[in-house]
Write an enzyme that holds these catalytic residues in place. Structure first.
Site, PDB file in Angstrom:
ATOM      1  N   ASN A   9      -5.196   3.163  -8.600  1.00  0.00           N
ATOM      2  CA  ASN A   9      -4.630   1.935  -8.031  1.00  0.00           C
ATOM      3  C   ASN A   9      -5.793   1.030  -7.619  1.00  0.00           C
ATOM      4  OD1 ASN A   9      -3.251  -0.023  -6.647  1.00  0.00           O
ATOM      5  ND2 ASN A   9      -2.725   1.272  -4.889  1.00  0.00           N
ATOM      6  N   LYS A  11      -5.784  -2.000  -6.704  1.00  0.00           N
ATOM      7  CA  LYS A  11      -5.460  -3.013  -5.681  1.00  0.00           C
ATOM      8  C   LYS A  11      -6.010  -4.385  -6.106  1.00  0.00           C
ATOM      9  CE  LYS A  11      -5.289   0.681  -2.346  1.00  0.00           C
ATOM     10  NZ  LYS A  11      -5.349   1.109  -0.977  1.00  0.00           N
ATOM     11  N   HIS A  87       4.352   0.261  -1.987  1.00  0.00           N
ATOM     12  CA  HIS A  87       3.068   0.622  -1.386  1.00  0.00           C
ATOM     13  C   HIS A  87       3.023   0.101   0.058  1.00  0.00           C
ATOM     14  CE1 HIS A  87      -1.182   0.923  -0.550  1.00  0.00           C
ATOM     15  NE2 HIS A  87      -1.261   1.769  -1.567  1.00  0.00           N
ATOM     16  N   GLU A  89       0.805  -1.234   1.743  1.00  0.00           N
ATOM     17  CA  GLU A  89       0.160  -2.539   1.934  1.00  0.00           C
ATOM     18  C   GLU A  89       1.153  -3.670   1.666  1.00  0.00           C
ATOM     19  OE1 GLU A  89      -3.189  -1.695  -0.565  1.00  0.00           O
ATOM     20  OE2 GLU A  89      -4.006  -0.379   0.985  1.00  0.00           O
ATOM     21  N   GLU A 165       2.003   8.972   0.768  1.00  0.00           N
ATOM     22  CA  GLU A 165       0.775   8.342   1.238  1.00  0.00           C
ATOM     23  C   GLU A 165       0.880   8.072   2.733  1.00  0.00           C
ATOM     24  OE1 GLU A 165      -1.621   6.302  -2.024  1.00  0.00           O
ATOM     25  OE2 GLU A 165      -0.182   4.838  -1.291  1.00  0.00           O
ATOM     26  N   GLY A 171      -7.360   4.361   2.692  1.00  0.00           N
ATOM     27  CA  GLY A 171      -8.557   3.518   2.824  1.00  0.00           C
ATOM     28  C   GLY A 171      -9.350   3.764   4.096  1.00  0.00           C
ATOM     29  N   SER A 208      -7.212   8.337   0.763  1.00  0.00           N
ATOM     30  CA  SER A 208      -8.613   8.774   0.857  1.00  0.00           C
ATOM     31  C   SER A 208      -8.924  10.019   0.020  1.00  0.00           C
ATOM     32  CB  SER A 208      -9.012   8.998   2.320  1.00  0.00           C
ATOM     33  OG  SER A 208      -8.947   7.782   3.035  1.00  0.00           O
TER      34      SER A 208
HETATM   35  P1  PGA Z   1      -7.303   5.055  -0.965  1.00  0.00           P
HETATM   36  O1  PGA Z   1      -5.954   4.283  -1.353  1.00  0.00           O
HETATM   37  O2  PGA Z   1      -7.528   6.120  -1.997  1.00  0.00           O
HETATM   38  O3  PGA Z   1      -8.368   3.991  -0.982  1.00  0.00           O
HETATM   39  O4  PGA Z   1      -7.093   5.630   0.391  1.00  0.00           O
HETATM   40  C1  PGA Z   1      -4.846   4.969  -1.842  1.00  0.00           C
HETATM   41  C2  PGA Z   1      -3.715   4.008  -2.082  1.00  0.00           C
HETATM   42  O5  PGA Z   1      -3.527   3.097  -1.284  1.00  0.00           O
HETATM   43  O6  PGA Z   1      -2.980   4.108  -3.083  1.00  0.00           O
END
Ligand code: PGA
Length: 248
Positions: A9, A11, A87, A89, A165, A171, A208
């Site tokens: 992903n 982003k 997601h 976000e 998640e 992140g 992460s």
């Molecule tokens: P990350 O993001 O691996 O940077 O923690 C995962 C995600 O948001 O899909």
């Protein structure tokens, strides 16, 4: 090679089509899904020989007066097979509700896309683990029941992957302990089986994940694979992860 799945992903990265295409070529392996930003999807899809192309969102209408939106049919026409929906976000920043996500899930599946539905709780109080795990489960159960409401046909479930998640792990470099993540993933599988009659559900872990910790998740048969953000932007690291997951 096992049948696990690794989803990259990206982003809001990288900044140019050239960089996106270069990165895609380096991580073009089977059982990998590459999800670039919309403007780069078509060119990325053209260079992928082994990996599948994903999108990070889709709208529920097919066409019409919906400025700024992209429909499932449009994604399909440029080679997209998977779409990430719900997601955290988008839930937090764009204020996407479960009702909106439910409409997106329905229409994406109807159009023939495979959906990666993200669920996860906002925070954990590690001092009171048992209570907190219970609260997290309740939160996730609500998300699943709302996001998957009235998606009744058996065939549509074959197009569904859930990604667990935990928001606090995204992140932050603070990944969930694999033993805790698998407890929630087993719970998600139970809900999918008891409420939605999906006996063979596929559930990813995300938050992460990197080359250092991915093996600790993949050893669980309940974990179908990983949704990777930050670490998927570094070709060397992501290739290492591919090696760990598929050469195991
Ligand atoms: P990350 O993001 O691996 O940077 O923690 C995962 C995600 O948001 O899909």
């Amino acid at each position: 090679m096992n049948n696990k799945l690794l989803v990259a992903n990206w982003k809001l990265n990288p900044l140019s089509q050239k960089k996106a295409v270069d990165l895609a070529k380096k991580i073009d392996f089977k059982n990998v899904v590459v999800a670039p930003p919309f403007p780069f999807i078509e060119e990325v899809s053209k260079v992928l020989r082994n990996a599948d192309t994903g999108a990070q969102d889709v709208f529920w209408e097919e066409k019409g007066a919906d400025t700024g939106e992209v429909s499932p049919a449009m994604l399909k026409s440029v080679g997209v097979k998977y779409v990430i929906l719900g997601h955290s976000e988008r839930r937090r920043i764009l204020k996407e509700t479960d009702e909106m996500i439910n409409k997106k899930v329905k229409e994406a599946i109807k159009a023939g896309l495979k959906v990666i539905l993200c669920v996860g709780e906002p925070k954990r109080d590690l001092k009171n683990k048992i209570y907190d795990l219970r609260k997290a489960k309740k939160y996730i159960q609500n998300q699943l029941e709302s996001d998957l409401k009235n998606i009744l046909n058996r065939k549509s479930y074959l197009s569904l992957i859930v990604a667990y998640e935990p928001i606090w792990a995204i992140g932050t470099g603070c990944n969930d302990a694999p033993a805790d993540a698998v407890k929630i993933i087993k719970f998600i599988k139970e809900i999918l089986s008891s409420k939605f009659h999906i006996l063979d559900s596929k559930v990813l872990y995300g938050g992460s994940v990197n080359a250092e910790n991915i093996a600790d998740y993949m050893k669980y048969k309940e974990i179908y694979g990983a949704l990777v953000g930050g670490a998927s932007l570094n070709a060397t690291e992501f290739k290492k992860m591919i090696e760990i997951v598929f050469k195991a």
